[in-house]
Design a protein around this motif. Structure first.
Motif, PDB file in Angstrom:
ATOM      1  N   THR A  21       0.837  -1.191   0.000  1.00 55.10           N
ATOM      2  CA  THR A  21       0.000   0.000   0.000  1.00 55.10           C
ATOM      3  C   THR A  21       0.872   1.241   0.000  1.00 55.10           C
ATOM      4  O   THR A  21       1.924   1.275   0.657  1.00 55.10           O
ATOM      5  N   ASP A  22       0.434   2.238  -0.743  1.00 58.17           N
ATOM      6  CA  ASP A  22       1.161   3.505  -0.760  1.00 58.17           C
ATOM      7  C   ASP A  22       1.070   4.200   0.596  1.00 58.17           C
ATOM      8  O   ASP A  22       1.879   5.070   0.906  1.00 58.17           O
ATOM      9  N   ASP A  39      -7.126   3.481   0.830  1.00 52.32           N
ATOM     10  CA  ASP A  39      -6.765   2.923  -0.475  1.00 52.32           C
ATOM     11  C   ASP A  39      -8.010   2.826  -1.346  1.00 52.32           C
ATOM     12  O   ASP A  39      -9.125   2.626  -0.846  1.00 52.32           O
ATOM     13  N   ASP A  75      -4.965   0.999  -5.750  1.00 49.58           N
ATOM     14  CA  ASP A  75      -4.233   1.946  -6.593  1.00 49.58           C
ATOM     15  C   ASP A  75      -2.854   2.271  -6.021  1.00 49.58           C
ATOM     16  O   ASP A  75      -2.566   2.022  -4.854  1.00 49.58           O
ATOM     17  N   LYS A  76      -2.010   2.835  -6.874  1.00 50.01           N
ATOM     18  CA  LYS A  76      -0.716   3.421  -6.504  1.00 50.01           C
ATOM     19  C   LYS A  76       0.337   2.407  -6.050  1.00 50.01           C
ATOM     20  O   LYS A  76       1.269   2.768  -5.348  1.00 50.01           O
ATOM     21  N   ASN A  99       3.360   0.788 -11.044  1.00 53.49           N
ATOM     22  CA  ASN A  99       3.556   1.948 -11.914  1.00 53.49           C
ATOM     23  C   ASN A  99       2.952   1.667 -13.289  1.00 53.49           C
ATOM     24  O   ASN A  99       3.377   0.763 -13.999  1.00 53.49           O
TER      25      ASN A  99
END
Length: 291
Positions: free
Chosen positions: A100-101, A164, A242-243, A246
């Motif tokens: 997770t970002d 997220d 997401d994130k 890339n």
């Protein structure tokens, strides 16, 4: 069962030879053989299969090897924490996390803490919630970063100011790539790649409005990088957050959010009633002050 004998047992499993293990442990071969036989007698189970060329493990031996590694790791960790001088804060902090970002929030806190206590060392281990909670319960991990609801009977937690966003990772040349958002109906007839947890929780089953048995699930994953390779090879559409991967530049992949929108919260958790080292106490204080 003595810790020393567990060390002997693991040495034999590594060397796959009693004579080689005895040499590495600076023991005589008869002494080592006797210690191992006494351990088997104590447990009432055969642990080693003594072949002509190498030693192999029975099913019970494989179970003991796994537990022995965990036990000795906990002992080394405890010794390290006890032996730290009161004059300064030092030690290892192990954090299990999913992909997770939102991890940036934790790493930023860790960086700030190290500026005050440079002898604190962080170990970040990737895995999914099943692995993380298992290691938290065993005391191998100090903290875990988990998505969604938390079992507050077992864990204390701090909810992080981050959500997220669920969506679908796909090839840019796929049929659904032309859409801005993905609806449940879009996925009902598509080959799906899902995490082994998301298909059962995190709001995904409710959002899909289909039983998993009625979906075309071609693969499951626990780390999204591996799933992204399957997507890139054209195996299917991956439901993920997401994130993480890339999708810019020359990437063959793109990410499309779900509609209706589906978000999930992020928490850092630790086992209730555990005894913390000075380093982990400082980290909890830093987290509480920041979040």
């Amino acid at each position: 069962m003595e810790l020393r004998v567990l060390e002997y047992f693991l040495a034999v499993t590594r060397e796959q030879s009693i004579s080689a293990a005895a040499e590495s442990l600076h023991l005589s071969q008869p002494t080592l053989s006797r210690q191992l036989k006494d351990m088997e007698d104590e447990l009432g189970k055969q642990l080693l299969i003594r072949g002509n060329r190498k030693i192999t493990l029975t099913e019970e031996g494989m179970i003991l090897r796994k537990r022995a590694e965990e036990i000795l790791e906990l002992v080394r960790k405890a010794e390290h924490e006890i032996n730290i001088s009161d004059e300064f804060i030092a030690g290892d902090i192990t954090i299990g996390t999913g992909e997770t970002d939102g991890l940036r929030l934790i790493t930023n806190t860790a960086k700030e803490l190290q500026q005050h206590y440079p002898h604190i060392h962080f170990n970040i281990v990737s895995g999914d919630a099943v692995d993380i909670m298992d290691q938290l319960n065993k005391g191998i991990y100090d903290f875990g970063i988990l998505l969604g609801d938390i079992d507050t009977t077992k864990f204390d937690a701090i909810k992080l100011p981050y959500n997220d966003t669920w969506g679908v990772l796909m090839r840019k040349d796929s049929i659904l790539a032309k859409k801005d958002v993905i609806t449940p109906e879009d996925l009902w007839d598509k080959p799906l790649i899902v995490s082994r947890q998301a298909i059962k929780q995190h709001g995904i089953p409710l959002w899909l409005r289909k039983d998993s048995n009625d979906l075309n699930i071609v693969a499951t994953y626990n780390l999204i990088f591996n799933a992204s390779l399957m997507v890139d090879e054209g195996m299917g559409y991956c439901i993920t957050i997401d994130k993480i991967i890339n999708t810019s530049g020359n990437s063959n992949l793109c990410f499309k959010p779900l509609s209706p929108k589906l978000n999930i919260s992020l928490n850092i958790v630790w086992k209730k009633y555990q005894v913390f080292s000075k380093a982990t106490e400082k980290f909890i204080i830093a987290l509480q002050q920041k979040f």
